[in-house]
Write an enzyme that holds these catalytic residues in place. Structure first.
Site, PDB file in Angstrom:
ATOM      1  N   MET A  10       0.797  -1.212   0.000  1.00 20.40           N
ATOM      2  CA  MET A  10       0.000   0.000   0.000  1.00 20.40           C
ATOM      3  C   MET A  10       0.839   1.277   0.000  1.00 20.40           C
ATOM      4  O   MET A  10       0.292   2.381  -0.055  1.00 20.40           O
ATOM      5  CB  MET A  10      -0.963   0.008   1.191  1.00 20.40           C
ATOM      6  CG  MET A  10      -2.057  -1.031   1.066  1.00 20.40           C
ATOM      7  SD  MET A  10      -3.066  -0.786  -0.430  1.00 20.40           S
ATOM      8  CE  MET A  10      -3.980  -2.343  -0.471  1.00 20.40           C
ATOM      9  N   TYR A  48       3.035   7.875  13.791  1.00 27.12           N
ATOM     10  CA  TYR A  48       1.934   6.921  13.833  1.00 27.12           C
ATOM     11  C   TYR A  48       0.643   7.604  14.291  1.00 27.12           C
ATOM     12  O   TYR A  48      -0.417   7.445  13.675  1.00 27.12           O
ATOM     13  CB  TYR A  48       2.301   5.772  14.768  1.00 27.12           C
ATOM     14  CG  TYR A  48       1.218   4.745  14.975  1.00 27.12           C
ATOM     15  CD1 TYR A  48       0.958   3.778  14.007  1.00 27.12           C
ATOM     16  CD2 TYR A  48       0.466   4.713  16.154  1.00 27.12           C
ATOM     17  CE1 TYR A  48      -0.020   2.825  14.198  1.00 27.12           C
ATOM     18  CE2 TYR A  48      -0.510   3.763  16.352  1.00 27.12           C
ATOM     19  CZ  TYR A  48      -0.749   2.816  15.381  1.00 27.12           C
ATOM     20  OH  TYR A  48      -1.725   1.875  15.573  1.00 27.12           O
ATOM     21  N   SER A  49       0.734   8.398  15.365  1.00 32.63           N
ATOM     22  CA  SER A  49      -0.449   9.102  15.859  1.00 32.63           C
ATOM     23  C   SER A  49      -0.999  10.063  14.811  1.00 32.63           C
ATOM     24  O   SER A  49      -2.217  10.213  14.675  1.00 32.63           O
ATOM     25  CB  SER A  49      -0.122   9.873  17.145  1.00 32.63           C
ATOM     26  OG  SER A  49       0.010   9.010  18.239  1.00 32.63           O
ATOM     27  N   THR A  70      -1.057   9.706  11.619  1.00 30.59           N
ATOM     28  CA  THR A  70      -1.862   8.973  10.637  1.00 30.59           C
ATOM     29  C   THR A  70      -3.206   8.575  11.216  1.00 30.59           C
ATOM     30  O   THR A  70      -4.230   8.602  10.524  1.00 30.59           O
ATOM     31  CB  THR A  70      -1.115   7.720  10.145  1.00 30.59           C
ATOM     32  OG1 THR A  70      -0.946   6.778  11.218  1.00 30.59           O
ATOM     33  CG2 THR A  70       0.253   8.076   9.590  1.00 30.59           C
ATOM     34  N   LYS A  71      -3.232   8.201  12.494  1.00 33.72           N
ATOM     35  CA  LYS A  71      -4.474   7.751  13.104  1.00 33.72           C
ATOM     36  C   LYS A  71      -5.435   8.911  13.375  1.00 33.72           C
ATOM     37  O   LYS A  71      -6.650   8.773  13.227  1.00 33.72           O
ATOM     38  CB  LYS A  71      -4.178   6.987  14.393  1.00 33.72           C
ATOM     39  CG  LYS A  71      -3.391   5.702  14.178  1.00 33.72           C
ATOM     40  CD  LYS A  71      -4.086   4.763  13.211  1.00 33.72           C
ATOM     41  CE  LYS A  71      -3.335   3.475  13.018  1.00 33.72           C
ATOM     42  NZ  LYS A  71      -4.001   2.557  12.063  1.00 33.72           N
ATOM     43  N   HIS A 124      -4.803  -2.572   7.345  1.00 35.54           N
ATOM     44  CA  HIS A 124      -3.352  -2.660   7.157  1.00 35.54           C
ATOM     45  C   HIS A 124      -2.629  -1.524   7.886  1.00 35.54           C
ATOM     46  O   HIS A 124      -3.218  -0.484   8.194  1.00 35.54           O
ATOM     47  CB  HIS A 124      -3.003  -2.642   5.668  1.00 35.54           C
ATOM     48  CG  HIS A 124      -3.453  -1.411   4.962  1.00 35.54           C
ATOM     49  ND1 HIS A 124      -4.749  -1.234   4.522  1.00 35.54           N
ATOM     50  CD2 HIS A 124      -2.786  -0.281   4.604  1.00 35.54           C
ATOM     51  CE1 HIS A 124      -4.862  -0.057   3.933  1.00 35.54           C
ATOM     52  NE2 HIS A 124      -3.683   0.549   3.979  1.00 35.54           N
ATOM     53  N   ASP A 170      -2.214  -7.913  21.525  1.00 28.44           N
ATOM     54  CA  ASP A 170      -1.064  -8.801  21.620  1.00 28.44           C
ATOM     55  C   ASP A 170      -0.564  -9.342  20.274  1.00 28.44           C
ATOM     56  O   ASP A 170      -0.322 -10.540  20.117  1.00 28.44           O
ATOM     57  CB  ASP A 170      -1.353  -9.964  22.568  1.00 28.44           C
ATOM     58  CG  ASP A 170      -2.426 -10.917  22.036  1.00 28.44           C
ATOM     59  OD1 ASP A 170      -3.069 -10.599  21.011  1.00 28.44           O
ATOM     60  OD2 ASP A 170      -2.614 -11.991  22.653  1.00 28.44           O
ATOM     61  N   SER A 188      -6.716   3.308  16.356  1.00 25.35           N
ATOM     62  CA  SER A 188      -6.009   3.056  17.606  1.00 25.35           C
ATOM     63  C   SER A 188      -6.343   4.131  18.622  1.00 25.35           C
ATOM     64  O   SER A 188      -6.778   5.235  18.268  1.00 25.35           O
ATOM     65  CB  SER A 188      -4.502   3.060  17.325  1.00 25.35           C
ATOM     66  OG  SER A 188      -3.738   3.166  18.504  1.00 25.35           O
TER      67      SER A 188
END
Length: 287
Positions: free
Chosen positions: A92, A182-183, A185-186, A119, A218, A169
């Protein structure tokens, strides 16, 4: 914490509880024969989603970057009861692939009932080192490709009154150390798909959008990243997968797994300073 703050916290908990209890009953039989395109299906939550959908008799197209791992998942899906399973390997990070994957799914399924966007691009759990190229790459994988997949699938989901399920998330609600890119993008996913939900309603298009906010799960990649940094007990990927499927099937606006993610999110909005202190305590630093 003052009396009014305690009352507000109790109200947040109550609202979350009654929202959960008030959802439509989950009917797994309604998933039999539904046409599902699932991304990120080769491992972790995506793999568990594939198995859960298979147990409910769905007709699946699964995709991920690694074709060999996908084939193993596809074989097990058939054993578990999937009506049919087809797989397509796609990275992607390549902007050409989202449309290609949707076209493949439509050719194999003849339509689409669920687009499950799960993904994720691998990113280190560390302080931001000013690597803007990695952030740009992650935005393509974790955000722009979601938008491109939804855009390509939307005309067909409109025909079927289908559903878009977006796996996000807690980091899309609360920013924490070691997750800057990462944050980002979320948070972007939440903004885009919440706005899209409003626009679909304005156009009287009966396509539901379910945003799924997950806590610590997990998966192998997560366990490797947090080792020696966080001591929190993660939750089973299989349980999170079932919560995601239930949310999509009942056309929920948002789902939170585990339940306390909703409460923590609300408390963060209402009491940001207290929330920041909790984060500092969790990561054992002051400031």
């Amino acid at each position: 914490m003052g009396r009014w703050q305690v009352c507000a916290a109790a109200a947040a908990f109550g609202a979350s509880f009654f929202a959960l209890m008030g959802r439509d009953a989950f009917d797994p039989g309604s998933l039999s024969g539904t046409r599902v395109l699932l991304t990120g299906a080769s491992k972790g939550i995506g793999e568990q989603l594939a198995y859960q959908y298979s147990g409910f008799g769905a007709d699946l197209v699964i995709t991920a970057q690694r074709g060999d791992a996908l084939q193993k998942v596809a074989d097990k899906c058939l054993e578990l009861g999937a009506k049919n399973v087809r797989s397509i390997a796609a990275d992607m990070a390549d902007p050409r692939n989202p449309k290609r994957v949707v076209q493949f799914a439509l050719e194999k399924l003849g339509g689409l009932d669920y687009l499950v966007l799960n993904h994720i691009g691998a990113t280190p759990f560390q302080m931001w080192d000013r690597d803007s190229e990695h952030t740009r790459w992650l935005m393509q994988v974790n955000f722009l490709s979601f938008v491109e997949l939804a855009g390509a699938a939307l005309p067909f989901l409109t025909k079927s009154n289908g559903s878009i399920v977006v796996v996000s998330s807690l980091c899309g609600k609360i920013a924490t150390p070691f997750t800057a890119s990462y944050s980002a993008t979320k948070f972007a996913l939440g903004g885009f798909f919440t706005s899209l939900r409003h626009e679909l309603a304005m156009q009287r298009k009966h396509v539901s959008v379910t945003l799924c906010f997950l806590g610590l799960i997990d998966t192998q990649s997560t366990l490797e990243k947090i080792q020696g940094i966080l001591s929190m007990q993660p939750y089973p990927a299989s349980d999170s997968a079932l919560a995601i499927i239930k949310g999509g099937m009942t056309r929920a606006r948002e789902i939170y797994f585990p339940w306390w993610v909703d409460l923590v999110s609300k408390l963060h909005d209402w009491f940001p300073e207290a929330s920041d202190q909790m984060i500092r305590n969790a990561y054992n630093y002051s400031g």
